[in-house]
Design an enzyme around this catalytic site. Structure first.
Site, short mmCIF file in Angstrom:
data_model
loop_
_atom_site.label_atom_id
_atom_site.label_comp_id
_atom_site.label_asym_id
_atom_site.label_seq_id
_atom_site.Cartn_x
_atom_site.Cartn_y
_atom_site.Cartn_z
N ASP A 1 40.09 28.44 39.90
CA ASP A 1 38.93 29.26 39.58
C ASP A 1 38.15 28.73 38.38
OD1 ASP A 1 39.78 30.93 41.63
OD2 ASP A 1 40.95 32.20 40.27
N TYR B 1 52.12 26.54 39.00
CA TYR B 1 51.12 26.77 37.96
C TYR B 1 51.82 27.03 36.63
CZ TYR B 1 47.12 27.30 41.15
OH TYR B 1 46.11 27.08 42.07
#
Length: 363
Positions: free
Chosen positions: A60, A116
């Site tokens: 994002d 992540y």
């Protein structure tokens, strides 16, 4: 030829990975660099379908990556492909290398798991750090049992001008090095075990409708599988203490990781009861979940275990093993310093903490 390209980048100043007309994106700059380097023909430039373009993860706005993977049909000859592409990229985007893959390979569809890392300043876990006695911002949904906690974006719009001068109701500052001295808080083995225990609530198959946006609870896509979630040891960047929170899962929804971290921090600080997880995963319950800043999040690695096992005898592995040194340097020289310097300058986490209050999360 079909290849998989390994890319590291800082997401600062970009509107995410995925190309979006009229927006500055990582894919946009990467595609242009590949074209200028002769890897994409003029007849196919601008149409990713013609070259079978695929990305492993759609990071994002503002989110970085140490090990992103892009696949497609590119011209790699003559030798010097990596150097040619990098010569047309800004320093914050680096192509690490590439490997030849099967004709049906897709960086997205054949990725088994994605790892992540969220780098969290230790002071954010201190229950006494950055408290506001009388919160001035109402919950987003005052009629709910749990209103949405204010996000870093909300505070940014309200308190900071375009020049970076703080003009709002409070002026939080980063206290990277002062938390221990002011409150006596330390993040040791006991605190690390506590945070890991909180993060373990996400492991397994869960419904994450409360950890994303614009998705109905009954939507089957809200069911996601998390393999592991752990807190690491404290490390220091530019005098500021941080802790790594590492999550591995098959795939993630929009804002999911930031909201998982946000709720974990709220529980760790005592602003929300740990029983909140039971309600958060119930499909008949809609609650507000705080979203941690984008600053600390980055894609660490994309894993292709099944593909590598299937084609072990005919193709090289799709992995980052050959680029461990380059990735470590990119983290140390680009990603981590950006997180620390931005927090020191703008107090992103400090501002966000002012929205975490017990009033928002009653027992």
């Amino acid at each position: 030829r079909k290849i998989a390209i390994f890319v590291s980048y800082s997401g600062y100043g970009y509107q995410g990975m995925q190309r979006n007309k009229g927006c500055k994106t990582i894919e946009g700059d990467l595609e242009e660099a590949l074209f200028k380097a002769g890897a994409i023909a003029e007849s196919t430039f601008g149409d990713p379908r013609k070259i079978d373009w695929a990305r492993a993860a759609r990071t994002d706005k503002g989110v970085s990556a140490a090990g992103q993977v892009v696949s497609g049909r590119f011209f790699v000859d003559p030798p010097g492909f990596v150097e040619r592409v990098n010569s047309h990229l800004p320093k914050q985007i680096r192509v690490l290398g590439f490997t030849r893959v099967t004709g049906t390979f897709s960086a997205k569809n054949l990725c088994d798991r994605r790892r992540y890392e969220y780098v969290l300043p230790v002071f954010a876990l201190d229950p006494a750090s950055h408290r506001v006695e009388s919160p001035t911002i109402e919950a987003a949904n005052p009629g709910d049992n749990l209103g949405e906690a204010i996000t870093s974006e909300d505070v940014e719009e309200d308190t900071t001008s375009t020049t970076g001068t703080t003009t709002g109701r409070f002026t939080p500052t980063c206290t990277c090095t002062s938390s221990d001295l002011e409150t006596g808080f330390t993040f040791g083995d006991e605190e690390r075990a506590k945070l890991t225990k909180i993060l373990q609530n996400y492991v397994g198959t869960r419904y994450f409708h409360n950890f994303t946006c614009r998705v109905k609870p009954e939507d089957p896509s809200t069911q996601r599988y998390i393999t592991s979630y752990e807190a690491g040891e404290v490390f220091t960047i530019q005098g500021c203490k941080f802790v790594r929170c590492t999550v591995i899962g098959q795939s993630f929804m929009l804002h999911q990781i930031r909201k998982m971290i946000g709720l974990a921090v709220a529980v760790m600080r005592g602003d929300a009861p740990e029983t909140i997880f039971e309600r958060a995963f119930r499909r008949d319950t809609k609650i507000g979940v705080p979203m941690a800043p984008e600053l600390g999040l980055f894609l660490d690695e994309c894993l292709y275990t099944a593909y590598n096992q299937r084609f072990a005898g005919s193709h090289e592995e799709v992995s980052l093993k050959s680029f461990e040194k380059e990735i470590a340097e990119f983290k140390t020289e680009v990603i981590y310093p950006h997180i620390a310097s931005t927090e020191a300058k703008d107090g992103v986490f400090a501002r966000w903490l002012h929205g975490l209050t017990k009033e928002r999360y009653p027992d």
